[in-house]
Design a protein around this motif. Sequence first.
Motif, PDB file in Angstrom:
ATOM      1  N   PRO A 283       0.809  -1.205   0.000  1.00  0.00           N
ATOM      2  CA  PRO A 283       0.000   0.000   0.000  1.00  0.00           C
ATOM      3  C   PRO A 283       0.855   1.273   0.000  1.00  0.00           C
ATOM      4  O   PRO A 283       2.073   1.201   0.010  1.00  0.00           O
TER       5      PRO A 283
ATOM      6  N   ASP B 226       6.065  -5.811   8.251  1.00  0.00           N
ATOM      7  CA  ASP B 226       5.831  -6.979   7.396  1.00  0.00           C
ATOM      8  C   ASP B 226       4.851  -7.936   8.046  1.00  0.00           C
ATOM      9  O   ASP B 226       3.909  -8.410   7.410  1.00  0.00           O
ATOM     10  N   THR B 227       5.084  -8.267   9.331  1.00  0.00           N
ATOM     11  CA  THR B 227       4.212  -9.207  10.029  1.00  0.00           C
ATOM     12  C   THR B 227       3.972  -8.745  11.466  1.00  0.00           C
ATOM     13  O   THR B 227       4.813  -8.065  12.051  1.00  0.00           O
TER      14      THR B 227
ATOM     15  N   GLN C   2      -8.406  -6.327   3.912  1.00  0.00           N
ATOM     16  CA  GLN C   2      -7.997  -6.644   2.543  1.00  0.00           C
ATOM     17  C   GLN C   2      -7.956  -5.388   1.678  1.00  0.00           C
ATOM     18  O   GLN C   2      -7.030  -5.197   0.893  1.00  0.00           O
TER      19      GLN C   2
ATOM     20  N   HIS D 194      -4.871  -3.338   1.969  1.00  0.00           N
ATOM     21  CA  HIS D 194      -3.641  -3.846   1.343  1.00  0.00           C
ATOM     22  C   HIS D 194      -3.273  -2.977   0.148  1.00  0.00           C
ATOM     23  O   HIS D 194      -2.120  -2.871  -0.230  1.00  0.00           O
ATOM     24  N   GLU D 195      -4.282  -2.382  -0.474  1.00  0.00           N
ATOM     25  CA  GLU D 195      -4.062  -1.591  -1.685  1.00  0.00           C
ATOM     26  C   GLU D 195      -3.574  -0.178  -1.363  1.00  0.00           C
ATOM     27  O   GLU D 195      -2.620   0.308  -1.956  1.00  0.00           O
TER      28      GLU D 195
ATOM     29  N   ARG E  73      -3.278  -0.594   7.536  1.00  0.00           N
ATOM     30  CA  ARG E  73      -2.983  -1.801   8.316  1.00  0.00           C
ATOM     31  C   ARG E  73      -1.740  -1.564   9.162  1.00  0.00           C
ATOM     32  O   ARG E  73      -0.852  -0.813   8.764  1.00  0.00           O
TER      33      ARG E  73
ATOM     34  N   ALA F 224       0.274  -4.093   9.688  1.00  0.00           N
ATOM     35  CA  ALA F 224       1.239  -5.012   9.064  1.00  0.00           C
ATOM     36  C   ALA F 224       0.646  -5.589   7.784  1.00  0.00           C
ATOM     37  O   ALA F 224      -0.571  -5.638   7.624  1.00  0.00           O
ATOM     38  N   ARG F 225       1.528  -6.055   6.903  1.00  0.00           N
ATOM     39  CA  ARG F 225       1.070  -6.721   5.681  1.00  0.00           C
ATOM     40  C   ARG F 225       0.385  -8.046   6.014  1.00  0.00           C
ATOM     41  O   ARG F 225      -0.565  -8.443   5.374  1.00  0.00           O
ATOM     42  N   MET F 226       0.906  -8.745   7.019  1.00  0.00           N
ATOM     43  CA  MET F 226       0.385 -10.063   7.363  1.00  0.00           C
ATOM     44  C   MET F 226       0.229 -10.177   8.878  1.00  0.00           C
ATOM     45  O   MET F 226       1.115  -9.782   9.625  1.00  0.00           O
TER      46      MET F 226
ATOM     47  N   ARG G 138      -5.799 -14.035   0.637  1.00  0.00           N
ATOM     48  CA  ARG G 138      -5.462 -12.691   0.200  1.00  0.00           C
ATOM     49  C   ARG G 138      -6.194 -12.402  -1.099  1.00  0.00           C
ATOM     50  O   ARG G 138      -6.477 -13.311  -1.880  1.00  0.00           O
TER      51      ARG G 138
END
Length: 190
Positions: A8, A14-15, A37, A40-41, A91, A93-95, A133
């Motif tokens: 994004p 990252d996590t 979700q 994420h963009e 977010r 984190a990404r994950m 995802r």
Amino acid sequence: MTSNPLVPDYELEDTIELTTAEQVKAISDPLRTSILQLLHERAATVTELAAAVKRPKSTVAHHVNVLADAGLLRVVRTRRVRAIEERYYGRAARMFYYGLGRSTGLVDFNDFEVAARESVGAYDAGQLRSFIRHARIPDERVAEFWKQVQELIHDFDKLPRSGDTTYGFTVGVYPVNDYPTLPPRADETS
């Protein structure tokens, strides 16, 4: 705004490991999963998120607050609109994960019905590890990605068989109809 093509459009970890019941409960709601979700963009306001998921702003604001209180979302920037300060959420984190690091085994990658049936016991025992995802990407990128997945499947299939437990491993890439998307940024429409 940078010209960096990575998404994004804000900095994030990252996590993050989910370590509390509040976090797991926050991430388990389907609407909150959709919100995560979408982010994420790019970062988005409650108004943009509400438009994307076709729900009232008050409902989306509630779910955004639950995610923020759990440490899964944060305000990544603000913008003054008339007398109101508009918040853009992103977010943390990404994950998000829990129990990462468990081994998995192979199930026919086109047979999700079998995988769903087989995984019930693991889910009930808190041993199911999975991610889903969504990404808007061109067909060529899907084909490139699937080649990488096939290599992973072949690598897994070549592992020496040992241990006392059989594991299921399921992958798939599929188009999703009617998945919510964010409207264009306000600065892109003018």
